[in-house]
Design a protein around this motif. Structure first.
Motif, mmCIF file in Angstrom:
data_model
loop_
_atom_site.group_PDB
_atom_site.id
_atom_site.type_symbol
_atom_site.label_atom_id
_atom_site.label_comp_id
_atom_site.label_asym_id
_atom_site.label_seq_id
_atom_site.Cartn_x
_atom_site.Cartn_y
_atom_site.Cartn_z
ATOM 1 N N PRO A 23 0.836 -1.204 0.000
ATOM 2 C CA PRO A 23 0.000 0.000 0.000
ATOM 3 C C PRO A 23 0.878 1.265 0.000
ATOM 4 O O PRO A 23 1.915 1.319 0.668
ATOM 5 C CB PRO A 23 -0.794 -0.104 1.301
ATOM 6 C CG PRO A 23 -0.773 -1.556 1.647
ATOM 7 C CD PRO A 23 0.550 -2.070 1.149
ATOM 8 N N LEU A 24 0.458 2.260 -0.744
ATOM 9 C CA LEU A 24 1.215 3.495 -0.892
ATOM 10 C C LEU A 24 1.451 4.178 0.453
ATOM 11 O O LEU A 24 2.518 4.766 0.674
ATOM 12 C CB LEU A 24 0.495 4.428 -1.862
ATOM 13 C CG LEU A 24 1.314 5.566 -2.426
ATOM 14 C CD1 LEU A 24 2.571 5.067 -3.121
ATOM 15 C CD2 LEU A 24 0.476 6.375 -3.392
ATOM 16 N N ALA A 25 0.499 4.101 1.361
ATOM 17 C CA ALA A 25 0.666 4.716 2.684
ATOM 18 C C ALA A 25 1.881 4.133 3.406
ATOM 19 O O ALA A 25 2.625 4.865 4.073
ATOM 20 C CB ALA A 25 -0.594 4.518 3.523
ATOM 21 N N GLU A 26 2.121 2.834 3.255
ATOM 22 C CA GLU A 26 3.291 2.202 3.874
ATOM 23 C C GLU A 26 4.580 2.696 3.228
ATOM 24 O O GLU A 26 5.590 2.892 3.908
ATOM 25 C CB GLU A 26 3.208 0.684 3.775
ATOM 26 C CG GLU A 26 2.170 0.066 4.662
ATOM 27 C CD GLU A 26 2.138 -1.450 4.561
ATOM 28 O OE1 GLU A 26 3.195 -2.062 4.307
ATOM 29 O OE2 GLU A 26 1.042 -2.016 4.715
ATOM 30 N N VAL A 27 4.568 2.882 1.916
ATOM 31 C CA VAL A 27 5.756 3.378 1.217
ATOM 32 C C VAL A 27 6.094 4.767 1.737
ATOM 33 O O VAL A 27 7.257 5.066 2.024
ATOM 34 C CB VAL A 27 5.549 3.408 -0.310
ATOM 35 C CG1 VAL A 27 6.787 3.959 -1.010
ATOM 36 C CG2 VAL A 27 5.200 2.030 -0.839
ATOM 37 N N ARG A 28 5.092 5.617 1.889
ATOM 38 C CA ARG A 28 5.327 6.983 2.375
ATOM 39 C C ARG A 28 5.879 6.971 3.801
ATOM 40 O O ARG A 28 6.703 7.808 4.153
ATOM 41 C CB ARG A 28 4.051 7.799 2.303
ATOM 42 C CG ARG A 28 3.632 8.099 0.870
ATOM 43 C CD ARG A 28 2.366 8.971 0.870
ATOM 44 N NE ARG A 28 1.761 9.074 -0.429
ATOM 45 C CZ ARG A 28 2.164 9.893 -1.400
ATOM 46 N NH1 ARG A 28 3.203 10.654 -1.206
ATOM 47 N NH2 ARG A 28 1.532 9.923 -2.557
ATOM 48 N N GLU A 29 5.443 6.019 4.634
ATOM 49 C CA GLU A 29 5.977 5.891 5.995
ATOM 50 C C GLU A 29 7.439 5.471 5.968
ATOM 51 O O GLU A 29 8.245 5.973 6.754
ATOM 52 C CB GLU A 29 5.176 4.858 6.788
ATOM 53 C CG GLU A 29 3.819 5.310 7.215
ATOM 54 C CD GLU A 29 3.033 4.199 7.901
ATOM 55 O OE1 GLU A 29 3.659 3.213 8.367
ATOM 56 O OE2 GLU A 29 1.798 4.315 7.960
ATOM 57 N N ARG A 30 7.777 4.543 5.095
ATOM 58 C CA ARG A 30 9.134 4.000 5.053
ATOM 59 C C ARG A 30 10.107 4.893 4.293
ATOM 60 O O ARG A 30 11.315 4.815 4.509
ATOM 61 C CB ARG A 30 9.103 2.602 4.465
ATOM 62 C CG ARG A 30 8.340 1.655 5.388
ATOM 63 C CD ARG A 30 8.146 0.308 4.821
ATOM 64 N NE ARG A 30 7.238 -0.441 5.694
ATOM 65 C CZ ARG A 30 6.634 -1.540 5.352
ATOM 66 N NH1 ARG A 30 6.840 -2.060 4.149
ATOM 67 N NH2 ARG A 30 5.829 -2.154 6.185
ATOM 68 N N TYR A 31 9.590 5.715 3.395
ATOM 69 C CA TYR A 31 10.409 6.640 2.611
ATOM 70 C C TYR A 31 9.764 8.032 2.666
ATOM 71 O O TYR A 31 9.241 8.523 1.670
ATOM 72 C CB TYR A 31 10.518 6.165 1.154
ATOM 73 C CG TYR A 31 11.180 4.816 1.002
ATOM 74 C CD1 TYR A 31 12.563 4.723 0.908
ATOM 75 C CD2 TYR A 31 10.430 3.657 0.956
ATOM 76 C CE1 TYR A 31 13.180 3.487 0.766
ATOM 77 C CE2 TYR A 31 11.039 2.416 0.820
ATOM 78 C CZ TYR A 31 12.411 2.343 0.732
ATOM 79 O OH TYR A 31 13.017 1.111 0.600
#
Length: 164
Positions: free
Chosen positions: A98-106
């Protein structure tokens, strides 16, 4: 739950303990490349080591043991790797994340808009020096992870290039 995220499996048993996959089951692409492949390696070098294969009916050379990874060479040097599931970044991002997880990790990743009127995906470019991850997404989920030299990732996005 944390162990499931670290292992990359994401699976959890009913009692809440993580289902950990064997290390060999998870392939990690980082900003140096893959475990046996580095950005900047030459086609000849990878062929000599038995890693680059041209004898398979595909749209270009393939990597032995990495069926869901497509190499991109410029001037005989590996510059990008296009990775599909199950290949993950060290932070656990893969196709389907999910894109929300990508934004959290990066959190410093820069949003890139696909050109209007095209069927291309938007992107998130997570740059670290001269290297980067480019996550192509539909606004909700990652569809492709691209790793390599930042300038080539940006250029691939801008010009709409793909491995085939």
């Amino acid at each position: 739950m944390t162990a499931a995220w670290i292992s990359g499996s994401g699976a959890v048993r009913p009692d809440g303990t993580a289902v950990v996959e064997p290390a060999a089951a998870v392939t990690v692409v980082d900003l140096d490349g893959l475990a046996d492949i580095d950005f900047g390696d030459t086609e000849d070098e990878l062929t000599r080591r038995g890693i680059l294969r041209t004898d398979i009916d595909a749209c270009g050379p393939t990597l032995a043991g990495h069926e869901t990874v497509s190499p991109i060479f410029v001037d005989d040097r590996l510059v990008l790797l296009w990775a599909g599931e199950p290949v993950r970044t060290p932070e656990g991002v893969a196709a389907g994340t999910p894109l929300a997880e990508v934004r959290e990790r990066y959190p410093a990743a820069r949003h890139l808009d696909a050109p209007q009127g095209t069927y291309r995906f938007d992107g998130l470019l997570a740059r670290d020096g001269d290297r980067a991850y480019l996550f192509l997404h539909d606004g909700g989920t990652v569809h492709k992870v691209i790793a390599g030299y930042a300038d080539w990732a940006q250029r691939a996005f801008d010009e709409g290039h793909a491995p085939c």
